[in-house]
Scaffold this motif. Structure first.
Motif, mmCIF file in Angstrom:
data_model
loop_
_atom_site.group_PDB
_atom_site.id
_atom_site.type_symbol
_atom_site.label_atom_id
_atom_site.label_comp_id
_atom_site.label_asym_id
_atom_site.label_seq_id
_atom_site.Cartn_x
_atom_site.Cartn_y
_atom_site.Cartn_z
ATOM 1 N N ARG A 40 -41.143 103.701 -54.389
ATOM 2 C CA ARG A 40 -41.338 104.770 -55.626
ATOM 3 C C ARG A 40 -40.571 105.951 -55.123
ATOM 4 N NH1 ARG A 40 -46.412 108.401 -56.244
ATOM 5 N NH2 ARG A 40 -45.913 109.530 -57.935
ATOM 6 N N VAL A 41 -39.940 106.676 -56.238
ATOM 7 C CA VAL A 41 -39.145 107.853 -56.093
ATOM 8 C C VAL A 41 -39.288 108.796 -57.251
ATOM 9 C CG1 VAL A 41 -36.876 108.815 -55.468
ATOM 10 C CG2 VAL A 41 -37.189 106.381 -54.845
ATOM 11 N N MET A 49 -43.443 104.179 -48.565
ATOM 12 C CA MET A 49 -42.442 103.727 -47.597
ATOM 13 C C MET A 49 -42.679 102.312 -46.954
ATOM 14 S SD MET A 49 -40.110 106.157 -48.133
ATOM 15 C CE MET A 49 -39.207 106.057 -46.975
ATOM 16 N N HIS A 105 -29.934 103.909 -52.769
ATOM 17 C CA HIS A 105 -30.372 104.900 -52.118
ATOM 18 C C HIS A 105 -29.516 104.613 -50.783
ATOM 19 C CE1 HIS A 105 -33.263 107.146 -49.889
ATOM 20 N NE2 HIS A 105 -33.467 106.180 -48.810
ATOM 21 N N HIS A 122 -30.687 101.743 -59.332
ATOM 22 C CA HIS A 122 -31.110 102.728 -58.381
ATOM 23 C C HIS A 122 -30.059 102.416 -57.210
ATOM 24 C CE1 HIS A 122 -34.624 104.449 -60.606
ATOM 25 N NE2 HIS A 122 -34.743 103.311 -60.843
ATOM 26 N N ASN A 154 -29.234 109.532 -53.122
ATOM 27 C CA ASN A 154 -30.146 109.078 -54.031
ATOM 28 C C ASN A 154 -29.131 109.039 -55.502
ATOM 29 O OD1 ASN A 154 -33.012 108.550 -53.222
ATOM 30 N ND2 ASN A 154 -32.411 110.526 -52.457
ATOM 31 N N GLU A 166 -38.617 113.245 -54.175
ATOM 32 C CA GLU A 166 -39.663 112.700 -53.226
ATOM 33 C C GLU A 166 -39.773 111.166 -53.171
ATOM 34 O OE1 GLU A 166 -43.325 115.421 -53.819
ATOM 35 O OE2 GLU A 166 -42.162 115.625 -55.835
ATOM 36 N N HIS A 167 -39.763 110.621 -51.963
ATOM 37 C CA HIS A 167 -40.033 109.279 -51.666
ATOM 38 C C HIS A 167 -41.375 108.837 -51.299
ATOM 39 C CE1 HIS A 167 -35.521 109.225 -50.452
ATOM 40 N NE2 HIS A 167 -35.482 109.018 -51.615
ATOM 41 N N ILE A 213 -37.600 102.495 -46.404
ATOM 42 C CA ILE A 213 -36.928 102.567 -47.782
ATOM 43 C C ILE A 213 -38.294 102.737 -48.765
ATOM 44 C CG2 ILE A 213 -34.847 101.547 -47.434
ATOM 45 C CD1 ILE A 213 -35.702 99.053 -48.934
ATOM 46 N N PRO A 214 -37.994 103.684 -49.969
ATOM 47 C CA PRO A 214 -39.282 103.916 -50.809
ATOM 48 C C PRO A 214 -39.362 102.830 -51.696
ATOM 49 C CG PRO A 214 -37.125 105.172 -51.319
ATOM 50 C CD PRO A 214 -37.061 104.217 -50.154
ATOM 51 N N GLU A 221 -28.450 111.270 -46.720
ATOM 52 C CA GLU A 221 -29.305 110.448 -47.544
ATOM 53 C C GLU A 221 -29.030 111.000 -48.911
ATOM 54 O OE1 GLU A 221 -33.996 110.432 -48.579
ATOM 55 O OE2 GLU A 221 -33.390 110.412 -46.454
#
Length: 173
Positions: free
Chosen positions: A86-87, A72, A169, A167, A10, A68-69, A83-84, A8
């Motif tokens: 908010r991150v 979701m 991901h 962003h 970011n 931190e995600h 997928i988030p 994963e």
């Protein structure tokens, strides 16, 4: 074989200015983060680096970023991933003059740019075999129009930087 490096990823790139800066000082700050987690079979280690520049000069480097995600949601394009929306990025490091620094980026990337099935150009049967047996890499690209990062430098008043952020991901599970 990138799936052996990171399960994963970011990444983000921010550009903006100090909150309350005069108009001529806009777009003077950049902040970038690259963070990835290694696969479980090689220890699930968190690896990261980040940098903060002001007026084209390096201000700080960060080598410890936690991610931190939150919120979701299931990908609507059929990847099967969640997928988030908010991150939360929390980065710690040092300024170029040796002071401790912490940057907190509560990202809410809302504008969808691209959802990329990395294997999409492969023949369907081969792609499905690879996705089932090896990896299913997808890249989710988003944009944030009202980004805000809180910065705390040792011995100084905390301040915010505001601007826009790209962003990315990536999931390879």
């Amino acid at each position: 074989m990138p799936y052996n490096v990171g399960a994963e990823w970011n990444m983000n790139f921010f550009t903006g200015h100090r909150e309350g800066a005069p108009k001529e000082d806009k777009d003077r700050v950049t902040f970038h983060i690259l963070q990835y987690r290694t696969p479980d079979n090689v220890g699930a280690a968190n690896c990261s680096n980040a940098g903060l520049t002001e007026d084209g000069k390096l201000k700080a480097v960060f080598w410890d970023t936690t991610v931190e995600h939150f919120d979701m949601i299931k990908d609507e394009n059929g990847s099967g991933y969640e997928i988030p929306r908010r991150v939360l990025f929390t980065s710690t490091g040092k300024t170029v003059d040796g002071k401790n620094i912490k940057a907190v980026f509560d990202a809410r990337p809302s504008l969808r740019l691209h959802d990329i099935d990395v294997l999409s150009e492969m023949p369907y049967i081969i792609r499905r075999i690879v996705q089932a047996l090896i990896t299913k890499p997808f890249i989710f690209e988003r944009f944030e129009e009202s980004a805000k990062i809180s910065v705390q430098v040792e011995g100084e008043e905390p301040y915010n930087i505001v601007g826009v952020a790209f962003h990315e991901h990536t999931l390879m599970k």
